[in-house]
Design an enzyme around this catalytic site. Structure first.
Site, PDB file in Angstrom:
ATOM      1  N   SER A 139      75.711  74.205  62.256  1.00  0.00           N
ATOM      2  CA  SER A 139      76.945  74.997  62.392  1.00  0.00           C
ATOM      3  C   SER A 139      76.959  76.249  63.048  1.00  0.00           C
ATOM      4  CB  SER A 139      77.673  75.311  60.919  1.00  0.00           C
ATOM      5  OG  SER A 139      78.710  76.065  60.768  1.00  0.00           O
ATOM      6  N   TYR A 152      76.271  78.773  51.841  1.00  0.00           N
ATOM      7  CA  TYR A 152      76.609  77.875  52.887  1.00  0.00           C
ATOM      8  C   TYR A 152      75.853  78.579  54.420  1.00  0.00           C
ATOM      9  CZ  TYR A 152      78.655  74.954  56.535  1.00  0.00           C
ATOM     10  OH  TYR A 152      78.772  74.300  57.559  1.00  0.00           O
TER      11      TYR A 152
END
Length: 293
Positions: A139, A152
C-alpha cells in the site's frame, strides 16, 4: 505450458480482480480463500466472466493451514507454482495505544509474517527451476505513516522492507520479487476495518473514531481495483519487472508529498485530515471555498 499463479485472498477486492485478470490473460490461477462457500463463489464468478479459476482453502494466519494448502498447490502444479501474489490482508485501525496486543499480532501475522511464510514454502522449487515470481501487495501506507492507522502502516512498511531484502536474495536464482503499492481503491477493506475499531470507552480518540466512521459513510465511490490487477499482470509479464509499482495518481501524489514536504508540515496535514488538529479559521475558509461550500 501454462504458467500457474497462486493469488491469496482471492474472493473479493484486489484479490478477486487479480485472479480474474490473470485468468483472462491465460494464466492457470489458483485462488486461495478461507471457506468452501467462498471457493464456490469465486469459481462461479470466474465462470460468469468466461474464464476458470481453481481454488484451495487457506487461512494465511495459520501456519499449519498454509503448509497444507501449499502442499496441495504443489500437487496441482507439478511441484509448485510459477508465481505467488500475496494479497490477503486486513486493516487494523485505531491509535497505537488503543490497539491491544492480540490485534497487533493478528495485524502483523496476516500482513507481514504470512507473505514471508509463503515465500519460504515456494522458493526452494523456484530456485530449482531457476525461475519464478513473488508479488507482494502492499500500500502507499508502506511508504508513509498515518495517525490512527499506525499498526496497519507498520505491517505494510515491514512488508516493504522484507520484500526489498527478498528481492536481492532471490535475484541470483532467477526469481523476481516485486512490491505493488496501491492508493485508495474500492475493495471493502476499510468497511471491514471499521468493525475492528477499538471499543475503549475512555479512549482519548473517541471523536476521531466517530469522524472516521462518518467519513467512510459519506465517502464517494472509490474506483474499482482493476488498475491494481492490471499492474500485477504487467509485473508478471515483464522480463525485468520493476522493484516497486505505485498504483494510482493519489498514491503517487501522496508518496511524493510525504517524501518532499518537511516532516512537521506533513505531520500537521495528516493530523488535520484525521481530526486530531483544527486548521486556523482562515485555512478552513479557504478550503471551504475550494470545495464550493
Amino acid at each position: 505450458m501454462t504458467k500457474s499463479v497462486v493469488v491469496t485472498g482471492a474472493n473479493s477486492g484486489i484479490g478477486l480482480a487479480v485472479a480474474l485478470e490473470l485468468a483472462h490473460a491465460g494464466f492457470d490461477v489458483i485462488g486461495t480463500v478461507r471457506t468452501a462457500e467462498k471457493a464456490a463463489a469465486l469459481r462461479e464468478e470466474a465462470e460468469r466472466t468466461g474464464t476458470a479459476v481453481r481454488t484451495v482453502l487457506l487461512d494465511v494466519s495459520d501456519a499449519t493451514s498454509t503448509v497444507c494448502a501449499f502442499t496441495e498447490v504443489a500437487q496441482m502444479t507439478n511441484g509448485g507454482p510459477w508465481a505467488v501474489v500475496n494479497n490477503a490482508g486486513v486493516a487494523q485501525p485505531g491509535a497505537v495505544e488503543d490497539v491491544d496486543d492480540e490485534r497487533v499480532r493478528r495485524q502483523l501475522e496476516i500482513n507481514l509474517v504470512a507473505p514471508a511464510r509463503i515465500a519460504r514454502l515456494v522458493l526452494p522449487q523456484m530456485r530449482q527451476r531457476r525461475g519464478g515470481r513473488i508479488v507482494n501487495i502492499s500500500s502507499v501506507s508502506g511508504r508513509m505513516s498515518i495517525p490512527l492507522l499506525g499498526w496497519y502502516c507498520a505491517s505494510k512498511q515491514g512488508l516493504a522492507a522484507v520484500t526489498d531484502a527478498l528481492r536481492m536474495e532471490a535475484a541470483p536464482f532467477g526469481v523476481r520479487v516485486t512490491l505493488i503499492e496501491p492508493g485508495a481503491f474500492g475493495t471493502g477493506i476499510w468497511e471491514r476495518g471499521m468493525a475492528l475499531l477499538p471499543q475503549r470507552q475512555q479512549s482519548a480518540y473517541r471523536d476521531q473514531y466517530e469522524g472516521a466512521r462518518e467519513l467512510l459513510r459519506n465517502a464517494g465511490d472509490l474506483p474499482g481495483p482493476r488498475p491494481v490487477a492490471r499492474t500485477v499482470l504487467r509485473a508478471l509479464r515483464a522480463r525485468r519487472p520493476q522493484p516497486r509499482y505505485l498504483v494510482g495518481g493519489v498514491a503517487r501524489g501522496q508518496a511524493a508529498l510525504d517524501a518532499l514536504a518537511p516532516t512537521a508540515a506533513s505531520d500537521w496535514a495528516k493530523s488535520v485530515a484525521v481530526g486530531l488538529r483544527t486548521p486556523p479559521a482562515r485555512v478552513s475558509r479557504a478550503l471551504g471555498l475550494l470545495r464550493g461550500q
